[in-house]
Scaffold this active site. Structure first.
Site, PDB file in Angstrom:
ATOM      1  N   HIS A 104       6.422 -18.608  11.124  1.00 27.13           N
ATOM      2  CA  HIS A 104       6.903 -18.473   9.758  1.00 27.13           C
ATOM      3  C   HIS A 104       6.383 -19.661   8.950  1.00 27.13           C
ATOM      4  O   HIS A 104       5.967 -20.673   9.507  1.00 27.13           O
ATOM      5  CB  HIS A 104       8.432 -18.438   9.741  1.00 27.13           C
ATOM      6  CG  HIS A 104       8.990 -17.177  10.333  1.00 27.13           C
ATOM      7  ND1 HIS A 104      10.333 -16.929  10.417  1.00 27.13           N
ATOM      8  CD2 HIS A 104       8.366 -16.078  10.853  1.00 27.13           C
ATOM      9  CE1 HIS A 104      10.529 -15.727  10.956  1.00 27.13           C
ATOM     10  NE2 HIS A 104       9.349 -15.202  11.247  1.00 27.13           N
TER      11      HIS A 104
ATOM     12  N   GLU B   7       7.773 -21.994   7.167  1.00 27.86           N
ATOM     13  CA  GLU B   7       8.441 -23.292   7.343  1.00 27.86           C
ATOM     14  C   GLU B   7       7.938 -23.970   8.620  1.00 27.86           C
ATOM     15  O   GLU B   7       7.625 -25.160   8.627  1.00 27.86           O
ATOM     16  CB  GLU B   7       9.965 -23.108   7.455  1.00 27.86           C
ATOM     17  CG  GLU B   7      10.606 -22.343   6.311  1.00 27.86           C
ATOM     18  CD  GLU B   7      10.682 -20.841   6.573  1.00 27.86           C
ATOM     19  OE1 GLU B   7       9.654 -20.248   6.959  1.00 27.86           O
ATOM     20  OE2 GLU B   7      11.761 -20.254   6.374  1.00 27.86           O
TER      21      GLU B   7
ATOM     22  N   SER C  30     -16.110  12.592 -13.100  1.00 27.25           N
ATOM     23  CA  SER C  30     -15.211  11.441 -13.229  1.00 27.25           C
ATOM     24  C   SER C  30     -15.880  10.105 -12.902  1.00 27.25           C
ATOM     25  O   SER C  30     -15.233   9.060 -12.923  1.00 27.25           O
ATOM     26  CB  SER C  30     -14.012  11.624 -12.306  1.00 27.25           C
ATOM     27  OG  SER C  30     -14.447  11.611 -10.969  1.00 27.25           O
TER      28      SER C  30
ATOM     29  N   TRP D 226     -18.466   7.086 -13.635  1.00 24.40           N
ATOM     30  CA  TRP D 226     -17.254   6.322 -13.393  1.00 24.40           C
ATOM     31  C   TRP D 226     -16.506   6.152 -14.691  1.00 24.40           C
ATOM     32  O   TRP D 226     -17.134   6.028 -15.736  1.00 24.40           O
ATOM     33  CB  TRP D 226     -17.629   4.926 -12.858  1.00 24.40           C
ATOM     34  CG  TRP D 226     -18.291   4.981 -11.528  1.00 24.40           C
ATOM     35  CD1 TRP D 226     -19.603   4.917 -11.276  1.00 24.40           C
ATOM     36  CD2 TRP D 226     -17.629   5.093 -10.260  1.00 24.40           C
ATOM     37  NE1 TRP D 226     -19.835   4.981  -9.921  1.00 24.40           N
ATOM     38  CE2 TRP D 226     -18.627   5.092  -9.286  1.00 24.40           C
ATOM     39  CE3 TRP D 226     -16.291   5.204  -9.853  1.00 24.40           C
ATOM     40  CZ2 TRP D 226     -18.343   5.188  -7.915  1.00 24.40           C
ATOM     41  CZ3 TRP D 226     -16.019   5.298  -8.504  1.00 24.40           C
ATOM     42  CH2 TRP D 226     -17.027   5.293  -7.553  1.00 24.40           C
TER      43      TRP D 226
ATOM     44  N   ARG E 295      -5.979  -2.399  -3.021  1.00 25.46           N
ATOM     45  CA  ARG E 295      -5.944  -1.585  -1.785  1.00 25.46           C
ATOM     46  C   ARG E 295      -5.574  -2.450  -0.578  1.00 25.46           C
ATOM     47  O   ARG E 295      -4.797  -2.027   0.273  1.00 25.46           O
ATOM     48  CB  ARG E 295      -7.306  -0.953  -1.524  1.00 25.46           C
ATOM     49  CG  ARG E 295      -7.584   0.215  -2.421  1.00 25.46           C
ATOM     50  CD  ARG E 295      -8.944   0.802  -2.120  1.00 25.46           C
ATOM     51  NE  ARG E 295      -9.248   1.865  -3.059  1.00 25.46           N
ATOM     52  CZ  ARG E 295     -10.461   2.160  -3.501  1.00 25.46           C
ATOM     53  NH1 ARG E 295     -11.510   1.468  -3.067  1.00 25.46           N
ATOM     54  NH2 ARG E 295     -10.643   3.132  -4.354  1.00 25.46           N
TER      55      ARG E 295
ATOM     56  N   THR F  98      -8.906  15.889  -3.998  1.00 21.05           N
ATOM     57  CA  THR F  98      -9.739  14.709  -4.247  1.00 21.05           C
ATOM     58  C   THR F  98     -10.858  14.611  -3.201  1.00 21.05           C
ATOM     59  O   THR F  98     -11.989  14.275  -3.534  1.00 21.05           O
ATOM     60  CB  THR F  98      -8.868  13.430  -4.279  1.00 21.05           C
ATOM     61  OG1 THR F  98      -7.920  13.584  -5.332  1.00 21.05           O
ATOM     62  CG2 THR F  98      -9.693  12.181  -4.522  1.00 21.05           C
TER      63      THR F  98
ATOM     64  N   GLU G 286      -4.068   7.400  -4.422  1.00 22.83           N
ATOM     65  CA  GLU G 286      -5.229   7.505  -5.306  1.00 22.83           C
ATOM     66  C   GLU G 286      -5.642   8.955  -5.267  1.00 22.83           C
ATOM     67  O   GLU G 286      -6.315   9.388  -4.338  1.00 22.83           O
ATOM     68  CB  GLU G 286      -6.370   6.615  -4.813  1.00 22.83           C
ATOM     69  CG  GLU G 286      -6.041   5.137  -4.885  1.00 22.83           C
ATOM     70  CD  GLU G 286      -7.270   4.279  -4.653  1.00 22.83           C
ATOM     71  OE1 GLU G 286      -8.236   4.399  -5.432  1.00 22.83           O
ATOM     72  OE2 GLU G 286      -7.273   3.520  -3.676  1.00 22.83           O
TER      73      GLU G 286
ATOM     74  N   LEU H 218      -1.124  15.573  -7.636  1.00 21.71           N
ATOM     75  CA  LEU H 218      -0.394  14.768  -6.657  1.00 21.71           C
ATOM     76  C   LEU H 218       0.273  13.569  -7.342  1.00 21.71           C
ATOM     77  O   LEU H 218       1.434  13.261  -7.072  1.00 21.71           O
ATOM     78  CB  LEU H 218      -1.326  14.309  -5.520  1.00 21.71           C
ATOM     79  CG  LEU H 218      -0.670  13.489  -4.413  1.00 21.71           C
ATOM     80  CD1 LEU H 218       0.495  14.222  -3.780  1.00 21.71           C
ATOM     81  CD2 LEU H 218      -1.680  13.134  -3.319  1.00 21.71           C
ATOM     82  N   ASN H 219      -0.450  12.919  -8.239  1.00 16.68           N
ATOM     83  CA  ASN H 219       0.137  11.785  -8.977  1.00 16.68           C
ATOM     84  C   ASN H 219       1.420  12.210  -9.686  1.00 16.68           C
ATOM     85  O   ASN H 219       2.419  11.494  -9.662  1.00 16.68           O
ATOM     86  CB  ASN H 219      -0.832  11.254 -10.036  1.00 16.68           C
ATOM     87  CG  ASN H 219      -1.948  10.427  -9.453  1.00 16.68           C
ATOM     88  OD1 ASN H 219      -1.972  10.158  -8.253  1.00 16.68           O
ATOM     89  ND2 ASN H 219      -2.887  10.025 -10.296  1.00 16.68           N
TER      90      ASN H 219
END
Ligand code: AOF
Ligand code: ZN
Length: 350
Positions: free
Chosen positions: A51, A53, A170, A172, A186, A198, A281, A286-287
């Site tokens: 950890h 600390e 699409s 870019w 990501r 997609t 993504e 779906l979004n």
């Protein structure tokens, strides 16, 4: 330097391991003498390792640390986990004060670490840069308090909210700098999730620790799509279909509700499989369906206007007649990745 500045340093140290500590939190630590001179710094690098600390304290001796101050963005732990309790080590090292960003939400710690320090006569100050500390560990907090995976959506649109033309063109929308930032985002997530639409339209490689695909009718098995070159891939499909076989791919049967794979089932299953956070993504369908599960949205905006009603929208899953029925969000930040912008926003719970 004041408490806030040392805490900011802890946050920045913690961020050095951003994306590498899952399922553990991001933690950084600074140790100073009583005058504020930095004696040691440390951070948690990976699950199973020291950890923050312990990482900082083991670089110095108790003689050097004695009477000093320890800053840490998360309450020191009190339990024997993969490593012994940090609170005990802090007591052993004879520190006089501990400054904590936020209490640990892990029920086995939850205040016990602070209690241990106080019983040993150490002065504890809590809540320094608490909001920043909570944001830093938003994934860990969701995991610990809700026992659910953290769901984020990334999208990139024109100024008029389009992600593609009607026929799917699409590439870019945003420029290089924005796409570079996407790589960093990501990396913070355990898994990337997309839809069969997609994959069929863009054939993305999705090279990641874990890649999740929602493909109700298993359309993506018909051709050799790049996503299947990855090692760790999970495909959710209609539970009524026969179980397919493809080497290296994990197929999971999922219930279908209203012609769509049940996303609640998907996210619950991912959590069960140890996926603590997922970045979606995908396209508008779906979004749009995932919006009600989303904890955070990264929205890139390019200074372009498609001005075509038939262009595809970034969130598209329903018909709404009344503007007051819109989902509500709170914009957390606006950043520039020239020539594009990135908005980060969180849903307002209603
Ligand atoms: C970390 N890093 O720097 C701190 C943590 O699995 P273990 O034994 O490493 O324990 C993980 C728990 O320890 C974690 O859930 C959190 O409650 C506490 N603090 N964890 O990974 C750290 N300070
Ligand atoms: Zn600890």
């Amino acid at each position: 330097m004041n408490n806030e500045e040392y805490m900011k340093k802890c946050i920045n140290l913690a961020l050095q391991a951003d994306g590498d500590t899952s399922p553990n939190p991001l933690v950084g630590c600074v140790v100073t003498d009583k005058f504020g001179n930095v004696l040691s710094i440390g951070y948690h690098k990976k699950c199973g390792q020291n950890h923050a600390e312990r990482d900082a304290l083991l670089k110095i001796t108790p003689e050097i640390a004695k009477g000093g101050i320890l800053y840490v963005n998360l309450e020191p732990c009190s339990h024997y986990g993969k490593t012994p309790p940090c609170a005990d080590l802090i007591v052993e090292y004879g520190l006089s004060k501990v400054v904590v960003g936020m209490r640990d939400v892990n029920p086995i710690v939850a205040g016990n670490g602070i209690e241990k320090l106080k019983i040993a006569g150490i002065d504890v100050e809590e809540g320094v840069l608490e909001d920043e500390c909570k944001k830093l560990n938003e994934v860990f907090i969701k995991n610990m308090t809700k026992k659910q995976t953290f769901v984020a959506i990334k999208t990139a649109t024109t100024l008029d909210g389009k992600i593609a033309t009607k026929n799917g063109s699409s590439k870019w929308i945003t420029a290089e700098k924005a796409r570079g930032e996407v790589q960093k985002i990501r990396h913070r997530y355990d898994a990337l999730l997309t839809s069969s639409e997609t994959v069929l339209a863009d054939n993305p490689s999705m090279i990641h620790k874990c890649n999740v695909l929602i493909d109700r009718t298993l359309k993506t098995l018909e051709k050799d799509y790049k996503v299947y070159k990855n090692k760790n891939i999970i495909v959710f499909y209609d539970e009524n279909l026969a179980q397919p076989i493809k080497e290296g791919v994990r197929f999971i049967k999922a219930p279908v509700v209203g012609g769509k794979i049940d996303l609640k089932f998907v996210f619950d299953k991912l959590y069960e499989l140890g996926v603590m956070s997922v970045l979606i993504e995908a396209g508008g369908k779906l979004n749009g369906s995932a919006l009600k599960f989303a904890d955070k949205i990264y929205h890139f905006i390019a200074p372009k206007i498609l001005a075509d009603n038939e262009g595809r929208s970034c969130f598209d899953c329903r018909h709404v007649e009344d503007i007051n029925l819109s989902d509500m969000f709170e914009i957390d930040s606006v950043e520039r990745f020239e020539p594009d912008l990135m908005l980060t926003y969180y849903p307002i719970s209603q």
